[in-house]
Design a protein around this motif. Structure first.
Motif, PDB file in Angstrom:
ATOM      1  N   ASN A 246     -23.466 -18.489  70.040  1.00 45.48           N
ATOM      2  CA  ASN A 246     -23.742 -19.778  70.667  1.00 45.48           C
ATOM      3  C   ASN A 246     -23.549 -20.907  69.660  1.00 45.48           C
ATOM      4  O   ASN A 246     -23.817 -20.741  68.474  1.00 45.48           O
ATOM      5  CB  ASN A 246     -25.177 -19.819  71.200  1.00 45.48           C
ATOM      6  N   PRO A 247     -23.109 -22.081  70.133  1.00 43.49           N
ATOM      7  CA  PRO A 247     -22.937 -23.222  69.227  1.00 43.49           C
ATOM      8  C   PRO A 247     -24.278 -23.872  68.886  1.00 43.49           C
ATOM      9  O   PRO A 247     -24.617 -24.955  69.370  1.00 43.49           O
ATOM     10  CB  PRO A 247     -22.030 -24.179  70.024  1.00 43.49           C
ATOM     11  N   LYS A 248     -25.031 -23.192  68.044  1.00 47.82           N
ATOM     12  CA  LYS A 248     -26.348 -23.689  67.655  1.00 47.82           C
ATOM     13  C   LYS A 248     -26.671 -23.193  66.262  1.00 47.82           C
ATOM     14  O   LYS A 248     -26.277 -22.096  65.869  1.00 47.82           O
ATOM     15  CB  LYS A 248     -27.422 -23.222  68.643  1.00 47.82           C
ATOM     16  N   SER A 249     -27.409 -24.018  65.508  1.00 43.02           N
ATOM     17  CA  SER A 249     -27.751 -23.663  64.136  1.00 43.02           C
ATOM     18  C   SER A 249     -29.109 -22.973  64.081  1.00 43.02           C
ATOM     19  O   SER A 249     -29.794 -22.815  65.096  1.00 43.02           O
ATOM     20  CB  SER A 249     -27.785 -24.925  63.266  1.00 43.02           C
ATOM     21  N   LEU A 250     -29.485 -22.592  62.887  1.00 38.45           N
ATOM     22  CA  LEU A 250     -30.833 -22.090  62.654  1.00 38.45           C
ATOM     23  C   LEU A 250     -31.842 -23.231  62.809  1.00 38.45           C
ATOM     24  O   LEU A 250     -31.491 -24.411  62.715  1.00 38.45           O
ATOM     25  CB  LEU A 250     -30.933 -21.506  61.245  1.00 38.45           C
ATOM     26  N   PRO A 251     -33.115 -22.915  63.022  1.00 40.29           N
ATOM     27  CA  PRO A 251     -34.132 -23.987  63.082  1.00 40.29           C
ATOM     28  C   PRO A 251     -34.356 -24.616  61.714  1.00 40.29           C
ATOM     29  O   PRO A 251     -33.996 -24.061  60.681  1.00 40.29           O
ATOM     30  CB  PRO A 251     -35.376 -23.250  63.582  1.00 40.29           C
ATOM     31  N   MET A 252     -34.974 -25.792  61.740  1.00 40.24           N
ATOM     32  CA  MET A 252     -35.250 -26.512  60.501  1.00 40.24           C
ATOM     33  C   MET A 252     -36.348 -25.807  59.704  1.00 40.24           C
ATOM     34  O   MET A 252     -37.261 -25.188  60.278  1.00 40.24           O
ATOM     35  CB  MET A 252     -35.713 -27.946  60.792  1.00 40.24           C
ATOM     36  N   GLN A 253     -36.280 -25.916  58.398  1.00 40.38           N
ATOM     37  CA  GLN A 253     -37.378 -25.441  57.576  1.00 40.38           C
ATOM     38  C   GLN A 253     -38.594 -26.344  57.769  1.00 40.38           C
ATOM     39  O   GLN A 253     -38.466 -27.543  58.056  1.00 40.38           O
ATOM     40  CB  GLN A 253     -36.964 -25.430  56.103  1.00 40.38           C
ATOM     41  N   ASP A 254     -39.766 -25.787  57.611  1.00 43.70           N
ATOM     42  CA  ASP A 254     -40.993 -26.557  57.812  1.00 43.70           C
ATOM     43  C   ASP A 254     -41.081 -27.758  56.876  1.00 43.70           C
ATOM     44  O   ASP A 254     -41.651 -28.797  57.239  1.00 43.70           O
ATOM     45  CB  ASP A 254     -42.214 -25.658  57.600  1.00 43.70           C
ATOM     46  N   SER A 255     -40.513 -27.636  55.678  1.00 46.11           N
ATOM     47  CA  SER A 255     -40.599 -28.732  54.707  1.00 46.11           C
ATOM     48  C   SER A 255     -39.702 -29.902  55.070  1.00 46.11           C
ATOM     49  O   SER A 255     -39.790 -30.964  54.446  1.00 46.11           O
ATOM     50  CB  SER A 255     -40.225 -28.215  53.313  1.00 46.11           C
ATOM     51  N   ALA A 256     -38.828 -29.742  56.088  1.00 44.20           N
ATOM     52  CA  ALA A 256     -37.921 -30.820  56.484  1.00 44.20           C
ATOM     53  C   ALA A 256     -38.274 -31.390  57.860  1.00 44.20           C
ATOM     54  O   ALA A 256     -37.498 -32.172  58.414  1.00 44.20           O
ATOM     55  CB  ALA A 256     -36.484 -30.319  56.489  1.00 44.20           C
ATOM     56  N   ILE A 257     -39.427 -31.019  58.405  1.00 46.88           N
ATOM     57  CA  ILE A 257     -39.807 -31.469  59.740  1.00 46.88           C
ATOM     58  C   ILE A 257     -40.746 -32.665  59.631  1.00 46.88           C
ATOM     59  O   ILE A 257     -41.663 -32.691  58.805  1.00 46.88           O
ATOM     60  CB  ILE A 257     -40.487 -30.321  60.516  1.00 46.88           C
ATOM     61  N   LEU A 258     -40.495 -33.673  60.472  1.00 44.29           N
ATOM     62  CA  LEU A 258     -41.369 -34.844  60.520  1.00 44.29           C
ATOM     63  C   LEU A 258     -42.764 -34.416  60.974  1.00 44.29           C
ATOM     64  O   LEU A 258     -42.911 -33.778  62.026  1.00 44.29           O
ATOM     65  CB  LEU A 258     -40.806 -35.891  61.478  1.00 44.29           C
ATOM     66  N   PRO A 259     -43.796 -34.734  60.225  1.00 44.26           N
ATOM     67  CA  PRO A 259     -45.146 -34.255  60.576  1.00 44.26           C
ATOM     68  C   PRO A 259     -45.690 -34.938  61.826  1.00 44.26           C
ATOM     69  O   PRO A 259     -45.349 -36.080  62.142  1.00 44.26           O
ATOM     70  CB  PRO A 259     -45.980 -34.625  59.335  1.00 44.26           C
ATOM     71  N   ASP A 260     -46.541 -34.214  62.542  1.00 44.92           N
ATOM     72  CA  ASP A 260     -47.199 -34.773  63.724  1.00 44.92           C
ATOM     73  C   ASP A 260     -48.203 -35.845  63.302  1.00 44.92           C
ATOM     74  O   ASP A 260     -48.854 -35.735  62.265  1.00 44.92           O
ATOM     75  CB  ASP A 260     -47.918 -33.676  64.502  1.00 44.92           C
ATOM     76  N   LEU A 261     -48.325 -36.867  64.138  1.00 45.94           N
ATOM     77  CA  LEU A 261     -49.267 -37.951  63.834  1.00 45.94           C
ATOM     78  C   LEU A 261     -50.666 -37.662  64.358  1.00 45.94           C
ATOM     79  O   LEU A 261     -51.652 -38.108  63.771  1.00 45.94           O
ATOM     80  CB  LEU A 261     -48.755 -39.262  64.432  1.00 45.94           C
ATOM     81  N   LEU A 262     -50.765 -36.937  65.469  1.00 39.42           N
ATOM     82  CA  LEU A 262     -52.061 -36.738  66.123  1.00 39.42           C
ATOM     83  C   LEU A 262     -52.431 -35.272  66.284  1.00 39.42           C
ATOM     84  O   LEU A 262     -53.292 -34.937  67.105  1.00 39.42           O
ATOM     85  CB  LEU A 262     -52.062 -37.427  67.496  1.00 39.42           C
ATOM     86  N   GLY A 263     -51.795 -34.396  65.546  1.00 47.01           N
ATOM     87  CA  GLY A 263     -52.147 -32.990  65.625  1.00 47.01           C
ATOM     88  C   GLY A 263     -51.203 -32.198  66.506  1.00 47.01           C
ATOM     89  O   GLY A 263     -50.254 -32.728  67.102  1.00 47.01           O
ATOM     90  N   ASP A 264     -51.493 -30.918  66.620  1.00 43.33           N
ATOM     91  CA  ASP A 264     -50.597 -29.998  67.319  1.00 43.33           C
ATOM     92  C   ASP A 264     -50.590 -30.187  68.831  1.00 43.33           C
ATOM     93  O   ASP A 264     -49.653 -29.726  69.505  1.00 43.33           O
ATOM     94  CB  ASP A 264     -50.995 -28.550  66.999  1.00 43.33           C
ATOM     95  N   ARG A 265     -51.593 -30.828  69.390  1.00 46.13           N
ATOM     96  CA  ARG A 265     -51.650 -30.987  70.842  1.00 46.13           C
ATOM     97  C   ARG A 265     -50.677 -32.032  71.358  1.00 46.13           C
ATOM     98  O   ARG A 265     -50.427 -32.113  72.559  1.00 46.13           O
ATOM     99  CB  ARG A 265     -53.071 -31.349  71.280  1.00 46.13           C
TER     100      ARG A 265
END
Length: 426
Positions: A246-265
């Motif tokens: 499929n034309p899709k890459s691997l997911p982003m590493q956790d260290s490159a993800i924009l953090p949530d502002l209000l938590g996981d919910r």
């Protein structure tokens, strides 16, 4: 001895005000005082500024689009169509059904975008607002990029290609580079902005060197960018996930993800804060810097700007570079915050073209683009709620957005419909 022509006459003679003396406000014909209070003058000026300005036209364009959208809601509602068959014998049934259809539609739009009073707890009640802010973030970023080129007298309609290249670059860094959290995220965001600036800079250079029209070039580069990213996603040596077809890459590493502002919910992440920072930076550039003055001067009249010593070609290139960087920031926001599961050719989610609408509605002013981005973010978040709870096609929201563009692009039509005075020349 003074000459007769040196003697005071008219308004200054005998303490009698002349017919054009606005300070005293009296008439020489009647001698009666017609003083106009300064506060009344200020209110008259304020009313004239409102009725002849672009802000009122934008507001009325939104209201007209919503009114026409209401008619479409009535046409698609089963109860309204059923009661319309006997509207003359029992008009109450028809108007009751019409009221329920419209109130239900826009009520669900409000609950899906601003505040859900039916939520079980406070977090569920404010979740729609966080979804609106999440959708608004990239719209504001890309809208700022498009609006900046509008101010410089150009049309950057290549947002899709710039977002795709930016998302691919940010995704590659987010997948393949190993760095600690803040540095990795910063590097990925910077890579996206550089890629977007590069792709838009091609347009600026071609326009400055050859006079190529930026509309044609940006349209073509949208297709080139799409197929470049598709090619990269089809090669495991570039972006495609190992072992996948499929034309899709691997997911982003956790260290490159924009953090949530209000938590996981909640899905709201740091991208919205970056959008607010971008609004402040663009406002300062356009209104407080020499570069912004050159943008506005070239946009108003490139020939006069060239005569005044401004390098018009260089200004075009700089405007496209900054515009592409802002659109690239929107692309990085998508892949590092909203769709972190991997790079795809759909990562732009139509934002590249919606940004044109946001820039038009915001009149290419940073604060106006902020408001327009929030409005269209609410449309996106609430449109799904309308479809789920009321069975209304989500395409109606798209029709409303299109009508807003139509009315924004034809301000004389809006002024004629509401009998507003013509816009004052500046």
């Amino acid at each position: 001895m003074s000459r007769p022509e040196d003697q005071p006459t008219g308004a200054g003679s005998q303490g009698i005000p002349g017919p054009t003396d606005r300070t005293a406000g009296t008439s020489t014909a009647t001698g009666q005082t017609a003083t106009r209070p300064p506060s009344e003058d200020r209110w008259r000026e304020a009313v004239r500024a409102i009725t002849t300005g672009n802000g009122l036209v934008a507001l009325l364009s939104v209201l007209l689009a919503v009114a026409i959208g209401s008619l479409l809601i009535l046409v698609t509602d089963d109860a309204v169509r059923e009661t319309s068959g006997y509207v003359f014998s029992r008009p109450g049934d028809f108007f009751s059904a019409a009221g329920r259809a419209i109130s239900g539609a826009y009520g669900s739009l409000f609950r899906g975008s601003i505040y859900n009073s039916r939520g079980a707890d406070f977090a569920s009640q404010i979740r729609p607002l966080t979804e609106t802010l999440k959708f608004a973030g990239p719209l504001i970023m890309a809208g700022l990029g498009v609006g900046l080129t509008f101010r410089a007298g150009m049309f950057n309609i290549g947002g899709r290609g710039q977002m795709l290249l930016a998302g691919a670059a940010a995704g590659w860094v987010g997948i393949n580079v190993d760095l600690p959290f803040p540095l990795h995220l910063a590097a990925a965001v910077l890579a996206g902005m550089v890629a977007g600036a590069f792709w838009a800079g091609i347009v600026g250079v071609l326009k400055a060197r050859t006079g190529a029209h930026e509309v044609i070039v940006t349209i073509m580069l949208n297709y080139v960018g799409f197929y470049l990213v598709f090619y990269a996603l089809s090669r495991q040596s570039l972006l495609q996930a190992p072992g996948s077809i499929n034309p899709k890459s691997l997911p982003m590493q956790d260290s490159a993800i924009l953090p949530d502002l209000l938590g996981d919910r909640f899905n709201l992440h740091l991208g919205f804060v970056l959008a607010l920072v971008a609004v402040a930076v663009v406002w300062w550039v356009l209104n407080r810097s020499a570069l912004g003055f050159r943008f506005r001067a070239v946009g108003a009249n490139p020939h006069a700007a060239r005569t005044a010593g401004i390098d018009v070609g260089r200004t075009y290139v700089l405007a496209m570079l900054i515009s592409g960087a802002l659109v690239g920031l929107a692309g990085a926001n998508q892949i590092l915050g909203t769709a972190t599961s991997g790079v795809t050719v759909d990562l732009d989610a139509g934002i590249g073209f919606d940004a044109i609408t946001v820039a038009l509605l915001g009149r290419s002013h940073p604060l106006g683009i902020l408001g327009a981005g929030l409005l269209f973010g609410a449309f996106k978040a609430g449109g799904f709620s309308m479809q789920a709870s009321e069975g209304i096609p989500v395409d109606i929201v798209l029709v409303i957005q299109s009508l807003i563009v139509l009315f924004i692009a034809a301000p004389p039509l809006v002024r004629a419909m509401f009998r507003l005075p013509a816009q004052e020349a500046k």
